[in-house]
Design an enzyme around this catalytic site. Structure first.
Site, short mmCIF file in Angstrom:
data_model
loop_
_atom_site.label_atom_id
_atom_site.label_comp_id
_atom_site.label_asym_id
_atom_site.label_seq_id
_atom_site.Cartn_x
_atom_site.Cartn_y
_atom_site.Cartn_z
N HIS A 112 -39.78 11.39 -19.97
CA HIS A 112 -40.49 11.02 -18.85
C HIS A 112 -41.93 11.77 -18.64
O HIS A 112 -41.77 12.88 -18.71
CB HIS A 112 -39.72 10.90 -17.34
CG HIS A 112 -40.24 10.65 -16.46
ND1 HIS A 112 -40.63 9.25 -16.13
CD2 HIS A 112 -41.13 11.09 -15.20
CE1 HIS A 112 -41.39 9.11 -15.14
NE2 HIS A 112 -41.63 10.18 -14.62
N VAL A 152 -32.59 5.89 -12.15
CA VAL A 152 -33.73 5.76 -12.84
C VAL A 152 -34.55 7.23 -12.91
O VAL A 152 -34.92 7.40 -11.88
CB VAL A 152 -34.77 4.73 -12.47
CG1 VAL A 152 -36.23 4.54 -13.16
CG2 VAL A 152 -34.31 3.50 -12.55
C1 GRF Z 1 -45.24 7.69 -22.91
O1 GRF Z 1 -46.26 8.15 -22.11
C2 GRF Z 1 -44.03 7.75 -22.51
O2 GRF Z 1 -43.86 8.90 -21.62
C3 GRF Z 1 -43.76 6.93 -21.75
O3 GRF Z 1 -44.06 5.68 -22.63
C4 GRF Z 1 -45.41 6.19 -22.94
C5 GRF Z 1 -45.59 5.66 -24.46
O4 GRF Z 1 -44.94 6.32 -25.36
N1 GRF Z 1 -42.25 6.45 -21.34
P1 GRF Z 1 -44.82 5.84 -26.88
O5 GRF Z 1 -46.28 5.95 -27.46
O6 GRF Z 1 -44.61 4.40 -26.95
O7 GRF Z 1 -43.76 6.71 -27.71
#
Ligand code: GRF
Length: 198
Positions: A112, A152
């Protein structure tokens, strides 16, 4: 030593997935294999990243499975077939059905982009997290890896790392700084869990 089987759930770009792929391939995450990737979106680039590394990848979307129960059964069917030791939510933007959390309790983790328990919960995802951190006038932010439970963003925290909020930051500049830390602590957390199982 049995290979540590990792299933990854994604929704978008898959930069966190890429970090796990790289860490497994270079041994920072030892004795492990990514046995599958499930995306909540058909056109997630994360699916392409999986295919480039010959990792089985599938999309289970709310368009294809309008009914939550059908979607849950489809996800469970794939996961059960992969026999994961660990399920990683890496930029996964759907809520995992309770039945999946129940069945894999203690073996699901999430990344997160904030310092939980602050700025977590239903409405805090993606850029909205960073907008809220800036609106609250926080001097620091960061990322958290935690176990997934029925809530969540409420499960037990595994790893957390801070970044400063800088003058002149906007949600995008803060998001990029936090994303760098996500890419650091997610593979570290998985490596810790893999080591702890021996
Ligand atoms: C990231 O900021 C993650 O923390 C959030 O989704 C974003 C994109 O992640 N949950 P990714 O590039 O698809 O791994």
């Amino acid at each position: 030593m049995e290979t540590f089987r990792i299933s990854v759930l994604v929704s978008g770009n898959g930069s966190n997935l890429q970090c796990i792929i790289d860490a497994v391939e270079d041994g920072r995450i030892a004795n492990s294999k990514i046995v599958g990737v499930i995306s909540s979106s058909e056109n997630a680039y994360a699916l392409e990243r999986a295919r480039q590394h010959e990792i089985p990848a599938a999309a289970v979307t709310k368009y294809e499975y309008a009914d939550m129960r059908d979607r849950m059964d489809a996800i469970l069917k794939i996961l059960d077939g992969e026999h994961p030791d660990l399920i990683v939510l890496a930029g996964y933007l759907s809520i995992l059905p309770a039945k999946v959390v129940e069945k894999y309790r203690g073996r699901i983790i999430n990344i997160h982009p904030a310092l939980l328990p602050k700025f977590g919960g239903k409405d805090f995802y993606g850029i909205h997290v960073h907008e809220a951190v800036l609106a609250a006038g926080e001097k620091e932010s960061g990322a958290t890896v935690h176990y997934v439970d029925e809530g969540v963003d409420t499960g037990k925290i595994i790893l957390q790392e801070k970044v400063p909020v800088l003058p002149g930051d906007d949600p995008q500049t803060l998001r990029e700084r936090v994303l760098e830390i996500e890419h650091k602590i997610l593979p570290e957390a998985i490596a810790m869990i893999e080591k702890a199982r021996h």
